[in-house]
Design a protein around this motif. Structure first.
Motif, PDB file in Angstrom:
ATOM      1  N   TYR A  81       0.772  -1.216   0.135  1.00 49.19           N
ATOM      2  CA  TYR A  81       0.110   0.190  -0.013  1.00 49.19           C
ATOM      3  C   TYR A  81       0.948   1.143  -0.029  1.00 49.19           C
ATOM      4  N   SER A  82       1.951   1.409   0.869  1.00 51.49           N
ATOM      5  CA  SER A  82       2.747   2.523   0.961  1.00 51.49           C
ATOM      6  C   SER A  82       3.539   2.461  -0.444  1.00 51.49           C
ATOM      7  N   TYR A  83       3.948   1.473  -0.934  1.00 52.98           N
ATOM      8  CA  TYR A  83       4.628   1.404  -2.604  1.00 52.98           C
ATOM      9  C   TYR A  83       3.871   1.754  -3.314  1.00 52.98           C
ATOM     10  N   ARG A  84       2.538   1.450  -3.510  1.00 53.06           N
ATOM     11  CA  ARG A  84       1.605   2.098  -4.434  1.00 53.06           C
ATOM     12  C   ARG A  84       1.124   3.357  -4.393  1.00 53.06           C
ATOM     13  N   ALA A  85       0.983   4.073  -2.990  1.00 50.46           N
ATOM     14  CA  ALA A  85       0.770   5.250  -2.726  1.00 50.46           C
ATOM     15  C   ALA A  85       1.878   6.330  -3.383  1.00 50.46           C
ATOM     16  N   MET A  86       3.079   5.935  -2.892  1.00 49.35           N
ATOM     17  CA  MET A  86       4.259   6.736  -3.352  1.00 49.35           C
ATOM     18  C   MET A  86       4.525   6.659  -4.643  1.00 49.35           C
TER      19      MET A  86
ATOM     20  N   PRO B 259       3.730   5.483   6.922  1.00 46.01           N
ATOM     21  CA  PRO B 259       3.119   4.309   6.455  1.00 46.01           C
ATOM     22  C   PRO B 259       1.738   4.359   6.249  1.00 46.01           C
ATOM     23  N   THR B 260       1.239   3.812   4.886  1.00 48.93           N
ATOM     24  CA  THR B 260      -0.208   3.619   4.545  1.00 48.93           C
ATOM     25  C   THR B 260      -0.551   2.148   5.084  1.00 48.93           C
ATOM     26  N   LEU B 261      -1.356   2.335   6.059  1.00 46.65           N
ATOM     27  CA  LEU B 261      -2.013   1.125   6.622  1.00 46.65           C
ATOM     28  C   LEU B 261      -3.182   0.645   5.824  1.00 46.65           C
ATOM     29  N   PRO B 262      -2.855  -0.727   5.488  1.00 47.65           N
ATOM     30  CA  PRO B 262      -4.234  -1.312   4.792  1.00 47.65           C
ATOM     31  C   PRO B 262      -5.133  -2.155   5.954  1.00 47.65           C
ATOM     32  N   TRP B 263      -6.146  -1.081   6.091  1.00 49.75           N
ATOM     33  CA  TRP B 263      -7.014  -1.295   7.527  1.00 49.75           C
ATOM     34  C   TRP B 263      -7.652  -2.812   7.004  1.00 49.75           C
TER      35      TRP B 263
END
Length: 458
Positions: free
Chosen positions: A304-309, A419-423
């Motif tokens: 998720y962080s990879y995709r967001a960045m 970090p983008t947390l994948p809830w």
């Protein structure tokens, strides 16, 4: 004697073969996927994105092999613990500890060869099947793809070698089995010598501290080049290895804290006491789930962080293709982690019941009902799940963020990001862990309640 030892454990290696085959499978798939991506980019693959692609493939291969070796060593330690009485009988008949350990190591080599071969065949077939489906769906372009990348032999050879070494490490317990144990109950020793435990604790602290420093250094280097992810990988591997080495100190302490929340009923108190009375047994049971949850959350947070960045910096079709392959690989590894967690926990809970036949028989003789026995085992399972899940969530968030930041810090111009947390993934992990706690206790509790008090105490 060695032949007899092998014959007594032919049915013990289902979990080992599964883990070994999965490790080889993912290694081959990763090599093939990297070759497919290079076929897509051709001569246009250059700059930071190309470097990032190579780094991602290398990190995933090393990670899958590292996890497989840890789980295999733990599995063989579990197998040897379950054979303690048989090994002690063979020692009583004249077999040496080194001879028996060599026999178990040979079992590891056989498991590695068989599992690696199966994984390689399935990996090549699956990678081409997935590639064909992606091309037909328009996700990947219709270009000439590599049939078999020669480097697929690398993960296969490494899997065989690491399985052999892991079985040798896991079989170290054979040297500690004494002939006199052939006449007694099969239980784990409550712990090693004080000097050995202190040395282990010191080594664990050094690994955790050194790994944490490398993890931070990888993030800093990642702000300049994607190669920082390699430094971060070794930092994460070192720190997690430190946690594994010191797990016999860490896990029982966490389990003790969780156990206090289960009340003061006899079953709950016994469940909490079992976690600390034999730390090796409770730690082995918890490690499979801890590894699984940590990997699931690490891959999810990293993805998720990879995709967001990437999405904040680029809008390019080729990057969408890279993301599609990368997310597919991470999803597969998440499934790999889930299988490891389920296999490890159920296997070790069953072993726990086998080792505690006399204890359970004594409890039944003292008046414990079948419901109380079932409640005690469920409480033990729930404590292990909650402790492993909480600790794994924390580790996974840290490792996942460090992986994404060290890999894409130089590409994303916005600098350090949270970090983008994948809830959804976290909620699903919690739900699956709860179901695993319930499911993992069913077979062991049924087996425990089937034990006759008279037979257990005889």
């Amino acid at each position: 004697m060695a032949a007899k030892t092998r014959s007594t454990g032919q049915g013990d290696h289902g979990a080992s073969i599964l883990v070994t085959a999965l490790a080889s499978f993912f290694g081959v798939v990763l090599i093939q996927a990297t070759a497919f991506l290079l076929d897509i980019f051709g001569d246009d693959g250059e700059g930071a994105v190309a470097v990032a692609l190579y780094c991602v493939a290398m990190v995933f291969i090393l990670l899958s092999l590292y996890v497989a070796s840890v789980v295999t060593a733990n599995t063989f330690a579990t197998i040897v613990a379950g054979r303690t009485k048989t090994i002690a009988l063979l020692r009583l008949l004249g077999a040496s500890g080194r001879e028996l350990r060599r026999s178990v190591s040979h079992e590891g080599l056989s498991v590695g060869l068989f599992g690696a071969a199966v994984g390689a065949i399935l990996g090549i077939a699956t990678s081409h099947l997935a590639r064909s489906v992606a091309v037909a769906a328009g996700t990947l372009p219709d270009v000439t793809y590599t049939v078999v990348q020669p480097l697929v032999a690398l993960p296969v050879v490494i899997v065989v070698g690491t399985t052999w070494m892991a079985s040798h490490v896991g079989a170290k317990r054979v040297l500690e089995v004494t002939p006199i144990q052939a006449t007694g109950a099969v239980v784990d020793a409550p712990g090693g010598s004080g000097e050995r435990r202190r040395a282990r604790a010191t080594f664990s602290i050094v690994l955790i501290a050194g790994g944490t420093v490398l993890l931070g250094l990888g993030v800093l280097i990642g702000s300049l080049t994607p190669a920082g992810v390699l430094v971060a990988f070794f930092g994460g591997a070192a720190s997690f290895t430190g946690i594994m080495v010191g797990a016999h100190h860490i896990v029982p302490w966490v389990l003790r804290l969780v156990g206090r929340a289960f009340g003061n009923t006899p079953a709950a108190r016994l469940a909490a006491a079992n976690a600390t009375r034999y730390p090796e047994r409770s730690t082995r049971t918890a490690l499979g789930l801890l590894i699984g949850v940590t990997l699931v959350v690490t891959f999810a947070v990293a993805t998720y962080s990879y995709r967001a960045m990437l999405q904040s910096e680029f809008d390019d079709e080729s990057l969408d293709q890279v993301m599609a392959v990368t997310v597919g690989i991470m999803s597969g590894l998440i499934g790999f982690a889930g299988v490891i967690a389920a296999v490890g926990m159920v296997n070790n809970l069953l072993l726990s019941i086998m080792q505690r036949t006399r204890e359970l028989g004594l409890l039944r003789a003292l008046g414990f009902t079948r419901k109380q026995i079932r409640g005690m085992i469920l409480a033990e399972s729930a404590q292990i799940v909650i402790a492993s899940m909480g600790f794994g969530l924390l580790l996974g968030i840290v490792y996942g963020w460090a992986a994404a930041q060290s890999l894409l810090g130089s590409i994303a111009q916005s600098g350090v990001q949270l970090p983008t947390l994948p809830w959804a993934v976290i909620a699903g992990t919690i739900l699956c862990a709860g179901l695993l706690a319930l499911g993992a206790s069913l077979v062991p509790s049924r087996r425990a309640n089937a034990i006759s008090p008279i037979a257990a105490l005889s």
